[in-house]
Design a protein around this motif. Structure first.
Motif, PDB file in Angstrom:
ATOM      1  N   GLN A  63     -22.446  49.787  94.925  1.00 17.89           N
ATOM      2  CA  GLN A  63     -22.521  49.739  93.461  1.00 17.89           C
ATOM      3  C   GLN A  63     -21.163  49.360  92.876  1.00 17.89           C
ATOM      4  O   GLN A  63     -21.075  48.516  91.989  1.00 17.89           O
ATOM      5  N   HIS A  64     -20.112  49.958  93.387  1.00 20.12           N
ATOM      6  CA  HIS A  64     -18.768  49.637  92.882  1.00 20.12           C
ATOM      7  C   HIS A  64     -18.430  48.172  93.147  1.00 20.12           C
ATOM      8  O   HIS A  64     -17.900  47.487  92.268  1.00 20.12           O
ATOM      9  N   LEU A  65     -18.725  47.692  94.345  1.00 18.97           N
ATOM     10  CA  LEU A  65     -18.413  46.301  94.673  1.00 18.97           C
ATOM     11  C   LEU A  65     -19.157  45.336  93.757  1.00 18.97           C
ATOM     12  O   LEU A  65     -18.584  44.330  93.313  1.00 18.97           O
ATOM     13  N   GLY A  66     -20.414  45.634  93.490  1.00 21.75           N
ATOM     14  CA  GLY A  66     -21.182  44.766  92.593  1.00 21.75           C
ATOM     15  C   GLY A  66     -20.601  44.722  91.199  1.00 21.75           C
ATOM     16  O   GLY A  66     -20.537  43.658  90.568  1.00 21.75           O
ATOM     17  N   CYS A  67     -20.150  45.855  90.706  1.00 22.17           N
ATOM     18  CA  CYS A  67     -19.533  45.896  89.374  1.00 22.17           C
ATOM     19  C   CYS A  67     -18.167  45.207  89.390  1.00 22.17           C
ATOM     20  O   CYS A  67     -17.832  44.440  88.492  1.00 22.17           O
ATOM     21  N   TYR A  68     -17.396  45.467  90.421  1.00 17.72           N
ATOM     22  CA  TYR A  68     -16.043  44.916  90.515  1.00 17.72           C
ATOM     23  C   TYR A  68     -16.070  43.388  90.609  1.00 17.72           C
ATOM     24  O   TYR A  68     -15.281  42.704  89.965  1.00 17.72           O
ATOM     25  N   PHE A  69     -16.983  42.858  91.418  1.00 18.47           N
ATOM     26  CA  PHE A  69     -17.052  41.415  91.617  1.00 18.47           C
ATOM     27  C   PHE A  69     -17.979  40.712  90.626  1.00 18.47           C
ATOM     28  O   PHE A  69     -18.120  39.502  90.666  1.00 18.47           O
ATOM     29  N   GLY A  70     -18.631  41.460  89.766  1.00 17.11           N
ATOM     30  CA  GLY A  70     -19.467  40.874  88.722  1.00 17.11           C
ATOM     31  C   GLY A  70     -20.718  40.191  89.237  1.00 17.11           C
ATOM     32  O   GLY A  70     -21.088  39.120  88.754  1.00 17.11           O
ATOM     33  N   TRP A  71     -21.380  40.821  90.198  1.00 13.19           N
ATOM     34  CA  TRP A  71     -22.623  40.242  90.712  1.00 13.19           C
ATOM     35  C   TRP A  71     -23.643  40.143  89.580  1.00 13.19           C
ATOM     36  O   TRP A  71     -23.640  40.943  88.647  1.00 13.19           O
ATOM     37  N   ALA A  72     -24.537  39.190  89.689  1.00 10.95           N
ATOM     38  CA  ALA A  72     -25.632  39.064  88.722  1.00 10.95           C
ATOM     39  C   ALA A  72     -26.464  40.345  88.764  1.00 10.95           C
ATOM     40  O   ALA A  72     -26.681  40.898  89.849  1.00 10.95           O
ATOM     41  N   PRO A  73     -26.917  40.834  87.613  1.00  6.92           N
ATOM     42  CA  PRO A  73     -27.652  42.102  87.598  1.00  6.92           C
ATOM     43  C   PRO A  73     -28.855  42.147  88.540  1.00  6.92           C
ATOM     44  O   PRO A  73     -29.076  43.155  89.208  1.00  6.92           O
ATOM     45  N   ALA A  74     -29.622  41.075  88.606  1.00  5.71           N
ATOM     46  CA  ALA A  74     -30.798  41.084  89.487  1.00  5.71           C
ATOM     47  C   ALA A  74     -30.375  41.169  90.954  1.00  5.71           C
ATOM     48  O   ALA A  74     -30.990  41.897  91.746  1.00  5.71           O
ATOM     49  N   GLN A  75     -29.345  40.438  91.318  1.00  4.26           N
ATOM     50  CA  GLN A  75     -28.846  40.479  92.696  1.00  4.26           C
ATOM     51  C   GLN A  75     -28.283  41.864  93.021  1.00  4.26           C
ATOM     52  O   GLN A  75     -28.542  42.425  94.086  1.00  4.26           O
ATOM     53  N   HIS A  76     -27.530  42.405  92.091  1.00 10.07           N
ATOM     54  CA  HIS A  76     -26.918  43.724  92.269  1.00 10.07           C
ATOM     55  C   HIS A  76     -28.006  44.782  92.468  1.00 10.07           C
ATOM     56  O   HIS A  76     -27.935  45.604  93.387  1.00 10.07           O
ATOM     57  N   ARG A  77     -29.016  44.742  91.617  1.00 12.07           N
ATOM     58  CA  ARG A  77     -30.108  45.715  91.720  1.00 12.07           C
ATOM     59  C   ARG A  77     -30.837  45.557  93.057  1.00 12.07           C
ATOM     60  O   ARG A  77     -31.163  46.540  93.714  1.00 12.07           O
ATOM     61  N   ALA A  78     -31.080  44.319  93.474  1.00 11.34           N
ATOM     62  CA  ALA A  78     -31.780  44.077  94.742  1.00 11.34           C
ATOM     63  C   ALA A  78     -30.984  44.627  95.921  1.00 11.34           C
ATOM     64  O   ALA A  78     -31.561  45.234  96.841  1.00 11.34           O
ATOM     65  N   VAL A  79     -29.678  44.448  95.907  1.00  5.26           N
ATOM     66  CA  VAL A  79     -28.832  44.968  96.997  1.00  5.26           C
ATOM     67  C   VAL A  79     -28.876  46.489  97.010  1.00  5.26           C
ATOM     68  O   VAL A  79     -28.996  47.113  98.077  1.00  5.26           O
ATOM     69  N   LEU A  80     -28.808  47.106  95.844  1.00  2.00           N
ATOM     70  CA  LEU A  80     -28.833  48.564  95.774  1.00  2.00           C
ATOM     71  C   LEU A  80     -30.184  49.138  96.200  1.00  2.00           C
ATOM     72  O   LEU A  80     -30.240  50.129  96.939  1.00  2.00           O
ATOM     73  N   VAL A  81     -31.268  48.519  95.767  1.00  2.00           N
ATOM     74  CA  VAL A  81     -32.595  49.000  96.168  1.00  2.00           C
ATOM     75  C   VAL A  81     -32.782  48.811  97.673  1.00  2.00           C
ATOM     76  O   VAL A  81     -33.324  49.692  98.350  1.00  2.00           O
TER      77      VAL A  81
END
Length: 113
Positions: free
Chosen positions: A35-53
């Motif tokens: 979660q931190h990496l996705g926020c830090y690197f600015g991943w697209a929300p859909a991609q970020h959510r998919a990685v977390l799920v």
């Protein structure tokens, strides 16, 4: 020598008690690290959510698989199983429930604040 044998035996018996929550802790660190990496690197929300799920599902599968292995070993060793073996299964169930509860919010909570 007898004391060393006793320590090894007790140590071997304690692993079933510790492994479930050790896996939970590793999954917790990995998931919230993602979660931190996705926020830090600015991943697209859909991609970020998919990685977390995906991380959440993998965490549940790993803990569920470990629990299945523990239950299978307990059934195979039924006559020789100790109370610690049964308690180990209970702690793994608790770790699986803790995983579902503490990591579940990644599926719907706000990604980055």
């Amino acid at each position: 020598p007898a004391g060393a044998y006793r320590r090894r035996r007790v140590s071997k018996q304690l692993w079933p008690l510790l492994t479930g929550f050790t896996l939970w802790a590793l999954a917790f660190i990995a998931l919230y690290g993602l979660q931190h990496l996705g926020c830090y690197f600015g991943w697209a929300p859909a991609q970020h959510r998919a990685v977390l799920v995906a991380g959440y599902v993998v965490s549940l599968l790993v803990l569920g698989g470990y629990l299945a292995l523990q239950i299978g070993a307990l059934r195979r060793n039924r006559p020789a199983a100790t109370a610690l073996d049964g308690i180990g299964v209970g702690t793994s169930v608790a770790a699986l429930v803790a995983t579902a509860i503490t990591m579940g919010p990644v599926a719907f909570a706000s990604l980055c604040l």
